[in-house]
Write an enzyme that holds these catalytic residues in place. Structure first.
Site, PDB file in Angstrom:
ATOM      1  N   ASN A  69      -1.478 -12.323  17.966  1.00 18.43           N
ATOM      2  CA  ASN A  69      -1.248 -11.262  16.987  1.00 18.43           C
ATOM      3  C   ASN A  69      -2.229 -11.322  15.811  1.00 18.43           C
ATOM      4  OD1 ASN A  69      -0.191 -13.313  15.259  1.00 18.43           O
ATOM      5  ND2 ASN A  69       1.871 -13.010  16.100  1.00 18.43           N
ATOM      6  N   ASP A  94       1.957 -16.397  11.012  1.00 18.52           N
ATOM      7  CA  ASP A  94       2.934 -15.491  11.614  1.00 18.52           C
ATOM      8  C   ASP A  94       4.310 -16.144  11.673  1.00 18.52           C
ATOM      9  OD1 ASP A  94       2.667 -17.319  13.777  1.00 18.52           O
ATOM     10  OD2 ASP A  94       1.101 -16.080  14.695  1.00 18.52           O
ATOM     11  N   HIS A 184       7.178   0.993  -4.477  1.00 14.29           N
ATOM     12  CA  HIS A 184       5.952   1.724  -4.188  1.00 14.29           C
ATOM     13  C   HIS A 184       5.574   1.566  -2.712  1.00 14.29           C
ATOM     14  CE1 HIS A 184       4.861  -2.429  -5.480  1.00 14.29           C
ATOM     15  NE2 HIS A 184       4.189  -2.385  -4.338  1.00 14.29           N
ATOM     16  N   LEU A 259       1.995   1.107 -10.820  1.00 14.58           N
ATOM     17  CA  LEU A 259       1.636  -0.296 -10.931  1.00 14.58           C
ATOM     18  C   LEU A 259       0.371  -0.488 -10.106  1.00 14.58           C
ATOM     19  CD1 LEU A 259       2.103  -3.338 -11.503  1.00 14.58           C
ATOM     20  CD2 LEU A 259       3.645  -3.367  -9.512  1.00 14.58           C
ATOM     21  N   ASP A 294      10.873  -6.750  -4.984  1.00 13.75           N
ATOM     22  CA  ASP A 294       9.583  -6.766  -5.654  1.00 13.75           C
ATOM     23  C   ASP A 294       9.576  -5.821  -6.853  1.00 13.75           C
ATOM     24  OD1 ASP A 294       6.744  -7.534  -5.713  1.00 13.75           O
ATOM     25  OD2 ASP A 294       6.377  -5.427  -5.221  1.00 13.75           O
ATOM     26  N   GLU A 324      11.686  -9.656  -9.139  1.00 13.88           N
ATOM     27  CA  GLU A 324      10.523  -9.987  -9.962  1.00 13.88           C
ATOM     28  C   GLU A 324      10.484  -9.102 -11.203  1.00 13.88           C
ATOM     29  OE1 GLU A 324       5.656  -9.746  -9.599  1.00 13.88           O
ATOM     30  OE2 GLU A 324       6.979  -8.353  -8.536  1.00 13.88           O
TER      31      GLU A 324
END
Length: 606
Positions: A69, A94, A184, A259, A294, A324
């Site tokens: 991968n 991975d 986002h 951001l 996030d 965060e």
């Protein structure tokens, strides 16, 4: 090189072949059809608690367990490095690599991992023009450029690989927390090219005749269809306000502007909110134990509350939530930071702790007295201080090693983060003294497998191992109130007390200096207390062997359930043994006297 580990038993039972009628057992009815896989409610290990030690893994930067991968026929191979030399590109880590390293995690005492966002990210090259005329080329290896929330990040593996990792972690007592990026998508404008249009697009899988998403027999999403584009269809899913003006630190700017030019979701609009909730339900249905959210600083807190409640109200009940809320120290947003968990139910990664410990143990710009005051102040300011996630460094700040090159002081900082109030989090490689070439966050995101060994003999690794074991067993260390018993510029002695469970922690940040400490009162009774980080133990009032020394240590294991008496501890700052009362020399010590559960060892060597 991979450290393969054989697991006994079969994979956990999962419900396969569910259709729309069965969706209520695992997730919202709008996100499952065909043969999606959902675990039963009993498959989770439960939320993260202060007994746990969390280990943060940037999946691409940890370990490559499956070279198949690393690249794909429809992908630009120039965006794959694999050597650890160009950290802007993919390296190859991975989910299979995490499985291969589970013995390393278990022996370190890790009981929860926080991994990169598991969903599909933007795969196109990202170009930044530089002042000198060169062009920097980047990738979305980190997982923070969401493209499709219902497809796995194929560079990490397919859905079967994700489930295998989940099962392997759970079978070894390790909880799984995934990064979830709901603020986002990817960068929609390029600020280095006069904000020309770039990406930011959001996709979804095919739908069946009932309007439900379609998954193949392995649980992977079928198809990819444009859902929202900040430059086109459904542009109202995004705020589209661009980056804030230079110097604008207003609340409006950090909530509603972009951001770093990332397409900012419009959390005041029902359609993107519903989609994000469905996405969270989808991953919760995969049997994870929690979410790291996030960029919570940049979210509308009302949305954050709705998202958290929708996740916890879904089948399986509450899971872990922390996020965060990025602040400096001092910061005018401090009051908003401290109240965010109360307003949203999402706990904070403790940036206040990280900033303080960097000043105290890193550049020595603050004293241990100030460190103790921070512990007291945050205990008062945080409603649930034990749920704050403490850390020394992470992927958004420079590595702590750049601030502190002395091993003894570095280890003392680790002993502190493992013993203060809150839940400790270790950034991958911190236990191996990762020392990058520069202080940017990206330079700190080293490829562990290429640049460092998975060494179980490093002092830092063993400090974490010993204290994570103690944290699992000792209620005082997990939930105790904090009392500062003594502090000075370089030394702190504090006690953590929870009913009949006590921990006394003494830390000297000066590796080559000893300091006399006056008598201090604690709740420890007479008895024998072992040193958790050495092989020694001593009875109360005993005298240590001459010349005993250690860099970083944690002391004692004795249950004091029932009657307790206050004792005076008289000590010098450099001891080799410890007891309810002592006066003994040992240099370079980080010492912790504890009354732990009887299963804790009375002494252990580092």
């Amino acid at each position: 090189m991979s450290e393969r580990h054989e697991f006994t038993g079969t994979r956990r039972t999962v419900l396969k072949g569910i259709g729309a009628a069965a969706v209520g057992a695992g997730m919202s009815g709008t996100v499952s059809a065909g043969t999606n896989t959902v675990v039963s409610d009993g498959e989770r290990l439960g939320p993260v608690t202060p007994h746990d030690t969390v280990y943060q893994i940037l999946v691409d930067r940890f370990s490559d367990g499956d070279p198949n991968n690393n690249d794909f026929s429809d992908f630009d191979s120039s965006l794959v490095d694999g050597t650890g030399q160009d950290l802007k590109l993919y390296q190859g880590g991975d989910w299979q690599g995490i499985i291969d390293r589970i013995p390393y995690l278990v022996d370190m005492g890790i009981s929860a991992v926080w991994i990169s966002a598991p969903n599909q990210n933007r795969e196109e090259r990202i170009e930044d023009d530089q002042d000198d005329g060169t062009v920097d080329v980047w990738t979305s290896y980190h997982g923070y450029h969401a493209k499709n929330y219902f497809s796995p990040h194929r560079f990490f593996g397919d859905m079967g690989d994700f489930e295998a990792m989940r099962d392997a972690l759970h079978n070894n007592g390790i909880k799984l927390v995934v990064d979830f990026v709901s603020n986002h998508t990817s960068r929609w404008q390029n600020p280095t090219r006069n904000y020309q249009a770039e990406h930011g697009r959001l996709y979804e899988p095919d739908k069946d005749s009932n309007g439900d998403y379609v998954f193949d027999s392995e649980g992977n999403a079928v198809g990819s269809n444009l859902l929202a584009d900040p430059h086109g269809d459904n542009a109202d899913w995004f705020h589209n306000l661009g980056d804030p003006e230079s110097g604008d630190s207003s609340r409006f700017a950090y909530r509603y502007n972009d951001l770093a030019s990332l397409a900012d979701f419009n959390h005041e609009y029902a359609d993107p909110v519903s989609h994000l909730i469905d996405a969270a339900h989808f991953w919760k249905g995969k049997g994870i134990d929690g979410f790291r959210h996030d960029a919570t600083l940049h979210m509308n807190p009302a949305f954050a509350r709705v998202l958290k409640d929708a996740i916890d109200g879904d089948a399986g009940g509450p899971v872990t939530h922390f996020g965060e809320f990025f602040i400096s120290r001092p910061d005018p947003k401090y009051d908003e930071y401290t109240s965010f968990p109360d307003r949203t139910g999402i706990n904070n990664l403790d940036f206040e702790y990280m900033r303080a410990q960097t000043s105290v143990f890193g550049d020595f710009s603050a004293t241990m007295t100030e460190f103790g005051q921070m512990l007291i102040d945050t205990t008062d300011d945080y409603t649930h201080e034990h749920q704050a996630i403490n850390f020394v460094d992470n992927h958004d700040v420079g590595r702590f090693r750049l601030k502190q090159q002395n091993d003894a002081v570095y280890n003392a900082a680790l002993a502190a983060v493992m013993t203060v109030r809150g839940t400790p989090k270790i950034y991958y490689g911190t236990e191996q003294y990762v020392d990058p070439d520069g202080d940017s966050p990206n330079e700190g995101r080293v490829y562990m497998e290429a640049d460092y060994s998975f060494d179980k003999t490093s002092t830092a690794y063993n400090v974490i191992s010993k204290l994570s074991s103690l944290r699992k067993d000792n209620l005082g260390l997990a939930y105790g109130q904090t009392f500062i018993r003594h502090d000075s510029d370089d030394v702190i002695v504090f006690e953590r007390s929870f009913y009949d469970h006590d921990v006394v922690v003494a830390i000297n940040r000066q590796p080559d200096q000893s300091e006399a400490v006056p008598s201090v009162s604690t709740e420890l009774p007479d008895g024998t207390y072992g040193d958790e980080l050495t092989t020694s133990s001593a009875a109360a009032r005993s005298t240590p062997p001459a010349g005993r020394s250690t860099r970083s240590r944690s002391v004692g294991a004795k249950s004091t359930s029932g009657h307790r008496r206050r004792r005076l501890l008289r000590r010098r700052r450099d001891w080799g043994h410890s007891s309810a009362r002592w006066d003994r020399p040992v240099r370079r010590s980080t010492s912790t006297a504890t009354d732990s559960a009887p299963t804790c060892p009375s002494s252990s060597a580092v």
